[in-house]
Scaffold this active site. Structure first.
Site, PDB file in Angstrom:
ATOM      1  N   CYS A  61      37.953   4.333  22.719  1.00  0.00           N
ATOM      2  CA  CYS A  61      36.683   3.995  23.383  1.00  0.00           C
ATOM      3  C   CYS A  61      36.801   3.976  24.912  1.00  0.00           C
ATOM      4  O   CYS A  61      35.805   4.136  25.614  1.00  0.00           O
ATOM      5  CB  CYS A  61      36.174   2.649  22.891  1.00  0.00           C
ATOM      6  SG  CYS A  61      35.773   2.669  21.147  1.00  0.00           S
ATOM      7  N   ASN A  91      28.115   3.216  18.511  1.00  0.00           N
ATOM      8  CA  ASN A  91      29.335   3.347  19.310  1.00  0.00           C
ATOM      9  C   ASN A  91      29.882   4.767  19.135  1.00  0.00           C
ATOM     10  O   ASN A  91      30.393   5.110  18.072  1.00  0.00           O
ATOM     11  CB  ASN A  91      30.347   2.301  18.840  1.00  0.00           C
ATOM     12  CG  ASN A  91      31.617   2.312  19.669  1.00  0.00           C
ATOM     13  OD1 ASN A  91      31.866   3.250  20.438  1.00  0.00           O
ATOM     14  ND2 ASN A  91      32.439   1.297  19.514  1.00  0.00           N
ATOM     15  N   HIS A 122      30.727   0.797  28.375  1.00  0.00           N
ATOM     16  CA  HIS A 122      30.931   1.429  27.072  1.00  0.00           C
ATOM     17  C   HIS A 122      29.935   0.815  26.095  1.00  0.00           C
ATOM     18  O   HIS A 122      29.776  -0.401  26.027  1.00  0.00           O
ATOM     19  CB  HIS A 122      32.367   1.179  26.599  1.00  0.00           C
ATOM     20  CG  HIS A 122      32.587   1.511  25.162  1.00  0.00           C
ATOM     21  ND1 HIS A 122      32.167   2.693  24.609  1.00  0.00           N
ATOM     22  CD2 HIS A 122      33.166   0.807  24.150  1.00  0.00           C
ATOM     23  CE1 HIS A 122      32.486   2.708  23.317  1.00  0.00           C
ATOM     24  NE2 HIS A 122      33.084   1.570  23.019  1.00  0.00           N
TER      25      HIS A 122
HETATM   26  N1  ACO Z   1      25.830  -5.622   6.681  1.00  0.00           N
HETATM   27  C1  ACO Z   1      25.624  -6.842   6.151  1.00  0.00           C
HETATM   28  N2  ACO Z   1      26.566  -7.801   6.147  1.00  0.00           N
HETATM   29  C2  ACO Z   1      27.744  -7.509   6.701  1.00  0.00           C
HETATM   30  C3  ACO Z   1      28.026  -6.254   7.250  1.00  0.00           C
HETATM   31  C4  ACO Z   1      27.010  -5.285   7.229  1.00  0.00           C
HETATM   32  N3  ACO Z   1      27.157  -4.054   7.762  1.00  0.00           N
HETATM   33  N4  ACO Z   1      29.278  -6.262   7.743  1.00  0.00           N
HETATM   34  C5  ACO Z   1      29.774  -7.487   7.503  1.00  0.00           C
HETATM   35  N5  ACO Z   1      28.859  -8.225   6.868  1.00  0.00           N
HETATM   36  C6  ACO Z   1      28.963  -9.623   6.422  1.00  0.00           C
HETATM   37  C7  ACO Z   1      30.380 -10.075   6.253  1.00  0.00           C
HETATM   38  O1  ACO Z   1      30.879  -9.713   4.980  1.00  0.00           O
HETATM   39  C8  ACO Z   1      30.252 -11.573   6.423  1.00  0.00           C
HETATM   40  O2  ACO Z   1      29.786 -12.118   5.211  1.00  0.00           O
HETATM   41  P1  ACO Z   1      30.346 -13.533   4.695  1.00  0.00           P
HETATM   42  O3  ACO Z   1      29.938 -14.504   5.750  1.00  0.00           O
HETATM   43  O4  ACO Z   1      29.645 -13.692   3.402  1.00  0.00           O
HETATM   44  O5  ACO Z   1      31.835 -13.364   4.591  1.00  0.00           O
HETATM   45  C9  ACO Z   1      29.134 -11.718   7.441  1.00  0.00           C
HETATM   46  O6  ACO Z   1      28.424 -10.466   7.442  1.00  0.00           O
HETATM   47  C10 ACO Z   1      29.622 -12.003   8.823  1.00  0.00           C
HETATM   48  O7  ACO Z   1      30.673 -11.090   9.131  1.00  0.00           O
HETATM   49  P2  ACO Z   1      31.461 -11.187  10.467  1.00  0.00           P
HETATM   50  O8  ACO Z   1      32.502 -10.138  10.500  1.00  0.00           O
HETATM   51  O9  ACO Z   1      31.840 -12.597  10.706  1.00  0.00           O
HETATM   52  O10 ACO Z   1      30.288 -10.793  11.479  1.00  0.00           O
HETATM   53  P3  ACO Z   1      30.283 -10.893  13.038  1.00  0.00           P
HETATM   54  O11 ACO Z   1      29.213 -11.782  13.478  1.00  0.00           O
HETATM   55  O12 ACO Z   1      31.666 -11.093  13.608  1.00  0.00           O
HETATM   56  O13 ACO Z   1      29.837  -9.415  13.420  1.00  0.00           O
HETATM   57  C11 ACO Z   1      30.767  -7.340  14.224  1.00  0.00           C
HETATM   58  C12 ACO Z   1      30.632  -8.302  13.047  1.00  0.00           C
HETATM   59  C13 ACO Z   1      29.366  -6.802  14.552  1.00  0.00           C
HETATM   60  C14 ACO Z   1      31.669  -6.206  13.815  1.00  0.00           C
HETATM   61  C15 ACO Z   1      31.324  -8.110  15.435  1.00  0.00           C
HETATM   62  O14 ACO Z   1      32.509  -8.780  15.080  1.00  0.00           O
HETATM   63  C16 ACO Z   1      31.604  -7.218  16.576  1.00  0.00           C
HETATM   64  O15 ACO Z   1      30.689  -6.722  17.200  1.00  0.00           O
HETATM   65  N6  ACO Z   1      32.878  -6.982  16.940  1.00  0.00           N
HETATM   66  C17 ACO Z   1      33.231  -6.071  17.966  1.00  0.00           C
HETATM   67  C18 ACO Z   1      33.605  -4.824  17.316  1.00  0.00           C
HETATM   68  C19 ACO Z   1      33.252  -3.609  18.115  1.00  0.00           C
HETATM   69  O16 ACO Z   1      32.281  -3.485  18.794  1.00  0.00           O
HETATM   70  N7  ACO Z   1      34.141  -2.649  17.978  1.00  0.00           N
HETATM   71  C20 ACO Z   1      33.916  -1.408  18.542  1.00  0.00           C
HETATM   72  C21 ACO Z   1      35.176  -0.768  18.863  1.00  0.00           C
HETATM   73  S1  ACO Z   1      35.955  -1.575  20.166  1.00  0.00           S
HETATM   74  C22 ACO Z   1      35.015  -1.306  21.403  1.00  0.00           C
HETATM   75  O17 ACO Z   1      34.444  -0.286  21.472  1.00  0.00           O
HETATM   76  C23 ACO Z   1      34.916  -2.379  22.392  1.00  0.00           C
END
Ligand code: ACO
Length: 323
Positions: A113, A280, A250
């Site tokens: 990224c 992304n 980004h």
């Molecule tokens: N749809 C519905 N529910 C989902 C999904 C989905 N697509 N994905 C996960 N869930 C559920 C999980 O199973 C979990 O359920 P549970 O509570 O019953 O266990 C719940 O949603 C919460 O999951 P979390 O992983 O805790 O969700 P969070 O609020 O952390 O959001 C996310 C997840 C969006 C991935 C967040 O952590 C994030 O944005 N992280 C950064 C990742 C990123 O942007 N990476 C890109 C590459 S790196 C970069 O470019 C910077």
């Protein structure tokens, strides 16, 4: 002193646009979950047979047209990708051939990224050294090919696309009032591999593999790392969150972007946000956002623009330039 400046922008998104509602028919997710947690509303997916170099070539052609530069006048192509057409040769060489360029040099950089910031920094250093005159800097990805489409925690986040800029070397006064790239800052820390990686490769599994991510861990590190390299850019130039005109981060996730802007005191009306339209797109996301804001008239000559990225490795970096 010799600096490099941006002459033109271009980008390309594959025709197939997939909305959150459409994705919800394939995996257990919802438009509400994706929008609230990421800001993403749709992503584009390359057609069968449509490769990273094809997307890159289209973005490069548009950047050349915008810059008013002929392909034959390019002597350096630096292409950032984590999804190359082949293990080798470098995708940049395929873009070079597609553009009909037979001189100079073309190569890829791998920083996921952060790839566009790494590629821009590399090209800037080549041009500032006097070894090359005019560069195409490209970020291009087909992340749809390395997604596990059964894994709802990752497949909803990414998309395909490409963006490019044309850079030219010139003699500048050497002050922070100059146009051109004023400073760049790159970092990496390989201890974080398992937080965001692809579980395959030529020397491990012999397959391309699939993207794996600990989303919460990435989120936790992202804001701090982004803040560090932006603070470095401010310290090197004397600019700050009030004196820059645009922040083009980004485009991974709206929450990471707004949290970083708030921490740095960057007013949200200076932030270019396009993640809603393409998800992304890794190395392509910054040049896609730059091109969007250039074409809709937000970015103007004379303005100061700050870009930053953070991604797999971890890698992270920033660049600050005057248009
Ligand atoms: N749809 C519905 N529910 C989902 C999904 C989905 N697509 N994905 C996960 N869930 C559920 C999980 O199973 C979990 O359920 P549970 O509570 O019953 O266990 C719940 O949603 C919460 O999951 P979390 O992983 O805790 O969700 P969070 O609020 O952390 O959001 C996310 C997840 C969006 C991935 C967040 O952590 C994030 O944005 N992280 C950064 C990742 C990123 O942007 N990476 C890109 C590459 S790196 C970069 O470019 C910077």
């Amino acid at each position: 002193m010799r600096r490099s400046r941006i002459l033109g922008f271009g980008s390309y998104l594959p025709a197939n646009r997939v909305t959150n509602e459409e994705l919800a028919k394939r995996v257990d997710t919802s438009d509400e979950w994706i929008t609230q947690r990421t800001g993403i509303m749709a992503r584009h997916v390359a057609a069968e047979g449509e490769t990273t170099s094809m997307l890159a070539t289209k973005a490069a052609e548009r950047a050349l047209a915008d810059a008013g530069v002929k392909a034959e006048d390019i002597d350096l192509i630096v292409l950032a990708t984590a999804t190359p057409d082949y293990t080798f040769p470098a995708t940049a060489t395929q873009v070079q051939a597609a553009l009909g360029i037979t001189k100079g040099v073309a190569f890829d950089v791998a920083a996921v990224c952060s790839g566009f910031v790494f590629a821009l920094t590399t090209a800037d250093k080549f041009l500032a050294s006097g070894s090359h005159k005019r560069a195409l800097v490209i970020g291009a990805e087909t992340f749809s090919r390395i997604l596990d489409w059964e894994d709802r925690t990752t497949c909803v986040l990414f998309g395909d696309g490409a963006g490019a800029v044309v850079l030219e070397a010139f003699e500048a006064a050497g002050t922070n009032e100059d146009v051109g790239i004023l400073t760049t800052h790159l970092r990496s820390d390989g201890r974080h591999r398992e937080k965001l990686y692809v579980d395959g490769g030529p020397s491990t599994t012999g397959t391309a593999g699939h993207l794996r991510m600990e989303g919460k861990e990435v989120f936790k590190h992202a804001v701090g790392m982004i803040t560090d390299v932006i603070t470095d850019a401010y310290a090197a130039t004397g600019y700050n969150s009030s004196t820059i005109d645009w922040f083009v981060p980004h485009q991974a996730n709206r929450r990471i972007i707004t949290a970083s802007a708030e921490k740095l005191g960057i007013s949200l009306d200076k932030v270019v946000l396009t993640v809603q339209d393409h998800g992304n797109t890794s190395a392509a996301s910054i040049p896609l956002a730059l091109d969007t804001a250039w074409r809709d008239g937000r970015l103007k000559r004379g303005q100061v623009v700050l870009i930053e990225a953070m991604g797999g490795g971890f890698t992270w970096g920033s660049a600050l330039f005057r248009l």
